[in-house]
Design an enzyme around this catalytic site. Structure first.
Site, PDB file in Angstrom:
ATOM      1  N   TYR A  27      -1.686  -0.310  11.124  1.00  0.00           N
ATOM      2  CA  TYR A  27      -1.861  -0.979   9.830  1.00  0.00           C
ATOM      3  C   TYR A  27      -0.685  -0.710   8.908  1.00  0.00           C
ATOM      4  O   TYR A  27      -0.037  -1.629   8.407  1.00  0.00           O
ATOM      5  CB  TYR A  27      -3.160  -0.520   9.155  1.00  0.00           C
ATOM      6  CG  TYR A  27      -3.186  -0.795   7.669  1.00  0.00           C
ATOM      7  CD1 TYR A  27      -3.040  -2.097   7.182  1.00  0.00           C
ATOM      8  CD2 TYR A  27      -3.310   0.238   6.740  1.00  0.00           C
ATOM      9  CE1 TYR A  27      -3.038  -2.359   5.818  1.00  0.00           C
ATOM     10  CE2 TYR A  27      -3.319  -0.011   5.382  1.00  0.00           C
ATOM     11  CZ  TYR A  27      -3.184  -1.314   4.921  1.00  0.00           C
ATOM     12  OH  TYR A  27      -3.167  -1.570   3.562  1.00  0.00           O
ATOM     13  N   LYS A  59       2.314  -3.226   7.379  1.00  0.00           N
ATOM     14  CA  LYS A  59       2.583  -3.422   5.953  1.00  0.00           C
ATOM     15  C   LYS A  59       4.012  -3.021   5.617  1.00  0.00           C
ATOM     16  O   LYS A  59       4.675  -3.690   4.806  1.00  0.00           O
ATOM     17  CB  LYS A  59       1.582  -2.613   5.113  1.00  0.00           C
ATOM     18  CG  LYS A  59       0.173  -3.154   5.132  1.00  0.00           C
ATOM     19  CD  LYS A  59       0.054  -4.569   4.571  1.00  0.00           C
ATOM     20  CE  LYS A  59       0.249  -4.618   3.070  1.00  0.00           C
ATOM     21  NZ  LYS A  59       0.033  -5.996   2.545  1.00  0.00           N
ATOM     22  N   THR A  70       0.827  -1.207   0.000  1.00  0.00           N
ATOM     23  CA  THR A  70       0.000   0.000   0.000  1.00  0.00           C
ATOM     24  C   THR A  70       0.861   1.256   0.000  1.00  0.00           C
ATOM     25  O   THR A  70       2.022   1.224   0.434  1.00  0.00           O
ATOM     26  CB  THR A  70      -0.904   0.010   1.257  1.00  0.00           C
ATOM     27  OG1 THR A  70      -1.561   1.271   1.375  1.00  0.00           O
ATOM     28  CG2 THR A  70      -0.093  -0.213   2.524  1.00  0.00           C
ATOM     29  N   ASP A  71       0.274   2.362  -0.433  1.00  0.00           N
ATOM     30  CA  ASP A  71       0.989   3.636  -0.367  1.00  0.00           C
ATOM     31  C   ASP A  71       1.042   4.185   1.053  1.00  0.00           C
ATOM     32  O   ASP A  71       1.796   5.115   1.341  1.00  0.00           O
ATOM     33  CB  ASP A  71       0.375   4.671  -1.307  1.00  0.00           C
ATOM     34  CG  ASP A  71      -1.087   4.995  -1.026  1.00  0.00           C
ATOM     35  OD1 ASP A  71      -1.683   4.365  -0.112  1.00  0.00           O
ATOM     36  OD2 ASP A  71      -1.654   5.850  -1.722  1.00  0.00           O
ATOM     37  N   GLU A  72       0.270   3.608   1.976  1.00  0.00           N
ATOM     38  CA  GLU A  72       0.247   4.132   3.341  1.00  0.00           C
ATOM     39  C   GLU A  72       1.565   3.917   4.082  1.00  0.00           C
ATOM     40  O   GLU A  72       1.816   4.559   5.099  1.00  0.00           O
ATOM     41  CB  GLU A  72      -0.932   3.535   4.124  1.00  0.00           C
ATOM     42  CG  GLU A  72      -2.272   3.951   3.547  1.00  0.00           C
ATOM     43  CD  GLU A  72      -3.437   3.681   4.474  1.00  0.00           C
ATOM     44  OE1 GLU A  72      -3.287   3.848   5.697  1.00  0.00           O
ATOM     45  OE2 GLU A  72      -4.503   3.299   3.967  1.00  0.00           O
TER      46      GLU A  72
END
Length: 337
Positions: A163, A167, A138-140
């Site tokens: 979260y 990741k 993810t870009d997060e």
């Protein structure tokens, strides 16, 4: 026939990817391993349940014995790893599940694949030379952006929620298995997905569902938080391309170049519903603002130049075309209840 393992295939992105990939790759069989948590819905895969090239197994990626049995029984030649706990609000309330699945689960899959495919570090068994592990991220993991700038593959990691931290950890474990063991790995980091089959708790399904039920549509803070929105089928096409053609150990950012803030998302959906399924007053009257969540990143936006230039990928949908398809899918879903 070549067997590949897809993890988390009953989730939102995985359940869009599997039918697309099966249709596009007639010489590949898919084994789908999914724990069927609240976020996994086996009915998302009704269209392929009778396909002779599709096998579903209910189970946990953290279950080493089960994963080893799957590799052995099905002679797995590739992994596309979607399975993850992914809802930020839930990670704030229950971070333990995120660490277990996203970190330990990814390690378990990698380690079993390494032992099954490789003789020793940097030495693949002859029959498994081209086996690849594709990690979906993810870009997060990059944290938050100000009003300008884009995330690139070289952006430093700065996760801000349990979260995104879990990741980021899994991304680094994947990276380490290339540098330490010479495993054939690739990673893709995507922006916010939307489209058919997304879980009801996510922003866009929530807006549609609340609008249709006449409830207030909750928007965090002032609604100015910005995301880069990617139609799920465009993401699936990018995943397939990277799995087949991406360079070993590279990461590829997949983004839609569709930056929109949350209030715009809600307003656009309401305006489309006003046209498609009008009622006496506008759906926009239901929009309400609620207390912002802790650590809410202001803006994410991905620079997809690398995958566009090196692999020839591009998003087919802009937000306005994709959201209309999405709304129509959910209208059909809710009318069938």
């Amino acid at each position: 026939m070549e067997n590949i393992l897809i993890t988390g295939g009953a989730g939102f992105i995985g359940s869009n990817f599997i039918p697309y990939f099966l249709e596009n790759n007639p010489s590949i069989k898919i084994v789908n391993l999914d724990k069927l948590t609240y976020a996994g819905d086996i009915s998302n895969l009704k269209e392929v349940e009778d396909n002779s090239r599709y096998t579903f197994i209910e189970g946990d990626i953290c279950d080493r014995n089960l994963v080893e049995q799957i590799f052995s029984k099905h002679d797995i030649r590739g992994v596309i790893h979607f399975a993850a706990e992914s809802h930020v609000d839930n990670s704030i309330l229950n971070p333990d599940a995120f660490i277990q699945t996203n970190v330990f689960g990814t390690f378990t899959l990698l380690d079993i694949a390494r032992h099954y495919w490789m003789e020793a570090p940097h030495l693949y068994k002859k029959e498994y030379l081209n086996c690849r592990f594709h990690h979906i991220s993810t870009d997060e993991v990059f944290g938050t952006l100000g009003e300008k700038g884009l995330f690139t593959e070289n952006t430093s990691y700065a996760p801000n929620s349990p979260y995104s931290a879990s990741k980021a950890s899994s991304d680094f474990i994947v990276r380490s298995y290339f540098h330490t063991y010479g495993m054939n790995v690739v990673t893709t980091n995507c922006s916010n997905n939307y489209g058919p089959k997304q879980h009801n708790e996510k922003l866009i399904p929530t807006i549609i569902r609340k609008a249709l039920s006449g409830e207030q549509i909750p928007i965090y803070g002032d609604g100015k938080n910005i995301r880069d929105w990617l139609y799920v089928l465009d993401h699936c096409k990018g995943i397939e391309l990277v799995y087949k053609e991406g360079k070993v150990a590279e990461t590829y950012n997949i983004g839609g170049r569709n930056e929109r803030n949350n209030l715009y998302i809600a307003t656009t959906i309401c305006e489309l519903l006003d046209k498609i399924q009008p009622k006496s007053n506008s759906y926009k009257d239901q929009i309400s603002f609620v207390t912002d969540r802790p650590g809410h990143d202001f803006r994410y936006a991905i620079d997809a130049t690398k995958i566009e230039n090196e692999l020839g990928w591009k998003a087919d949908e802009n937000f306005e075309t994709g959201i209309e398809k999405t709304i129509n899918w959910y209208l059909k879903k809710y009318s069938n209840r």
